[in-house]
Design a protein around this motif. Structure first.
Motif, PDB file in Angstrom:
ATOM      1  N   LYS A 103      49.164  21.929  22.645  1.00 20.25           N
ATOM      2  CA  LYS A 103      50.433  21.480  23.233  1.00 20.25           C
ATOM      3  C   LYS A 103      50.170  20.548  24.421  1.00 20.25           C
ATOM      4  CE  LYS A 103      51.424  25.567  26.007  1.00 20.25           C
ATOM      5  NZ  LYS A 103      51.932  26.933  25.918  1.00 20.25           N
ATOM      6  N   PHE A 113      56.828  22.263  20.592  1.00 21.27           N
ATOM      7  CA  PHE A 113      56.372  20.927  20.187  1.00 21.27           C
ATOM      8  C   PHE A 113      57.573  20.045  19.897  1.00 21.27           C
ATOM      9  CE2 PHE A 113      51.733  20.713  18.873  1.00 21.27           C
ATOM     10  CZ  PHE A 113      51.370  21.734  19.708  1.00 21.27           C
ATOM     11  N   THR A 117      55.783  28.195  19.264  1.00 21.31           N
ATOM     12  CA  THR A 117      55.061  26.992  19.653  1.00 21.31           C
ATOM     13  C   THR A 117      55.596  25.775  18.909  1.00 21.31           C
ATOM     14  OG1 THR A 117      53.187  28.478  19.826  1.00 21.31           O
ATOM     15  CG2 THR A 117      52.745  26.167  20.138  1.00 21.31           C
TER      16      THR A 117
END
Lengths: 421, 143
Positions: free
Chosen positions: A162, A212, A208
């Motif tokens: 990330k 993103f 996650t």
């Protein structure tokens, strides 16, 4: 020195007082299990934090609030982790000291190496390698394949990717002139980001994937000249969400337990209902440290740290944490606005969005405002990779808060010097 | 014994957390209030290099130059700095046909341009650093 009554020293001293008092209380609470080692790490960390706040004012001309805010967050977090499980608490103390070291390391490497905006292919390459490694070596933890275990040491590659994503986007949007000669550059960058999101989906790491997507859409919204792309993105998100809901069982479960956790209270909805019970139990002022039952919540030390804090330290402490995140994100945006170097400007923006999105997703999740996806609350939750990556990101923000030369300015300066010589 | 302490401490903790948040917001507020937004038509200005909260007197982040800008300890200067090392009338920056000139007004401790003490009128270039007492300014000319 300032007549208005608040000097820059005062938050630092308040933080110090808070840490000393809580350490005192915890040592009384865990009197039998405390050994000398714990003592030293605890007191050591308090001094590292105090001295770091002091030194940072000297070495960095940039922002001096973000590190203060973050040290308050980690203090609240580590107290709660120590109270839930003293062994994890000691580990977290070590991770935090290491994290502060990493913060300085990031600060100095970013500051003294130039040309970060030129290495976009390197970032993309490393990101894909990390994804492939996760698929080959990955182990499954709590439903998601996102851990790599090497010996007794395990880490989450997504925490690194990330950061790489922010670097990729920053180096792309700060060099749009250079990429204009490739006709479809903007579609390639979209394809790359979507391939990341797709891979995260396959790893079942939904939280996650959402981070993103959030970072990508936000930066694209600010910098993309082709406004249609943003609409395409939102459309793709809606379609992807609906397809994901139909195809994958784990997405369906998340939505079901979000809409009605009470019907699944004995298994799938257990975690979220326990979280709500804990918050309700605490009330405005909490039960007091050590007097509640945060151990009823599964994973109270990582993803579900927020309800544990609400139970024992009160809803007011919970609101305090949300306010601290608000100030942190606000400072991040202010840093981005006043930075003139375009690369670091986008980095600062991406970092603030990362903190904002990540805390919204997990806080919304535990409060049953959003479907629950397991990610950590930055700086507060237990976890080595989470702490380290958060401190790397903070280091980036610290560098971005300083006056950095733009490349053209550098050339001008050199010319001026030559003339004067 | 522990229960009593814990119940007492939870109030103390909440008070400390909120005092902490309050003091940070207060500092940020002071920080924002002192920013004098530089409007787009300002072509030349002085920017403070020192960190503002490290200076024990009132000072702004930006001073735009229109015609003439004076600096000194007396209150009728454009920039007044309550620093014992600064003379009552210390130095001035004047504009002449789009060019900017720095002049020391016989100050006791001198005016420094890029670490060198000045005695005559000196032409300013964008990026020059002017030092008066403990305070440093960056001269920016966008015209």
């Amino acid at each position: 020195m300032l007549k208005n009554g608040v000097s820059p020293k005062s938050p630092r001293n308040l933080l110090f007082l808070f840490e000393v008092l809580s350490l005192f209380l915890l040592f009384i609470y865990q009197w039998e299990s405390v050994n000398r080692y714990t003592y030293i790490t605890g007191i050591g960390l308090i001094f590292i934090i105090y001295i770091s706040n002091l030194i940072l004012n000297r070495i960095s001309k940039g922002d001096n609030y973000i590190f203060l805010i973050v040290t308050m967050l980690i203090s609240i977090g580590v107290i709660m982790i120590y109270r839930i499980d003293s062994e994890l608490g000691v580990k977290q103390l070590i991770w935090l000291s290491f994290g502060i070291f990493i913060f300085y390391l990031t600060y100095f490497t970013l500051r003294f190496i130039r040309g970060w905006q030129k290495w976009i292919t390197l970032y993309i390459g490393v990101a894909y390698i990390l994804f492939i490694l996760t698929f080959i070596l990955g182990t499954r933890k709590y439903g998601a394949i996102n851990w790599i275990q090497i010996g007794s040491f395990s880490f989450q590659p997504a925490e690194i990717t990330k950061i790489l994503l922010i670097f990729i986007l920053a180096s792309y949007y700060s060099n749009t002139e250079k990429f204009k000669k490739y006709k479809n550059a903007k579609y390639y960058i979209m394809l790359i980001v979507y391939s990341f999101i797709g891979l995260l989906f396959l790893q079942k790491d939904l939280g996650t994937a959402l981070i993103f997507y959030g970072i990508f859409v936000a930066i694209q919204f600010i910098y993309e000249e082709d406004r249609r792309l943003i609409l395409y993105n939102l459309g793709l998100f809606a379609i992807g969400g609906i397809i994901g809901y139909g195809l994958f069982d784990h997405v369906k479960v998340r939505i079901l337990t979000w809409i009605d956790p009470w019907s699944y209270i004995d298994n799938k909805g257990y975690q979220i209902t326990q979280s709500l019970f804990a918050i309700a139990e605490g009330g405005f002022f909490g039960t007091g440290l050590g007097l509640g039952h945060p151990e009823f919540i599964p994973l109270a030390y990582t993803d579900f740290i927020f309800p544990a804090i609400c139970e024992e330290m009160g809803l007011f402490a919970g609101i305090g944490i949300i306010m601290l995140f608000l100030i942190l994100v606000y400072r991040g945006f202010k840093i981005a606005l006043s930075q003139i170097n375009p690369f670091f400007r986008i980095l600062a923006l991406g970092v603030s969005i990362l903190f904002g999105v990540q805390s919204i997703i997990i806080l919304g999740g535990v409060l049953k405002v959003l479907p629950l996806t397991g990610i950590t609350l930055p700086f507060v939750s237990y976890g080595g990779s989470s702490v380290l990556s958060s401190f790397i990101v903070l280091g980036i923000l610290q560098v971005a808060s300083e006056d950095l030369p733009i490349d053209e300015d550098l050339k001008l300066e050199e010319e001026n010097n030559e003339i004067r010589d | 014994m522990f229960n009593l302490l814990s119940i007492l401490f939870k109030y103390v903790f909440i008070i400390i957390i909120y005092l902490f948040i309050f003091s940070i917001i207060r500092l940020i507020y002071l920080d924002i209030k002192s920013i004098n937004p530089v409007s787009a038509d300002d072509s030349a200005y002085l920017k403070l290099i020192n960190r503002m909260d490290s200076l024990p007197y009132k000072i702004k982040e930006h001073y735009s130059i229109h015609g003439q800008l004076t600096l000194g300890r007396a209150n009728d200067n454009n920039i007044y700095i309550k620093d014992p090392f600064v003379s009552k009338r210390h130095m001035k920056v004047t504009e002449d046909e789009g060019k900017y000139y720095l002049e020391d007004l016989n100050s006791a401790n001198g005016t420094f341009l890029n670490e060198e003490r000045i005695f005559d009128v000196v032409k300013l270039d964008s990026g020059d650093i002017i030092k008066v007492g403990n305070v440093e300014f960056l001269f920016v000319n966008r015209g």
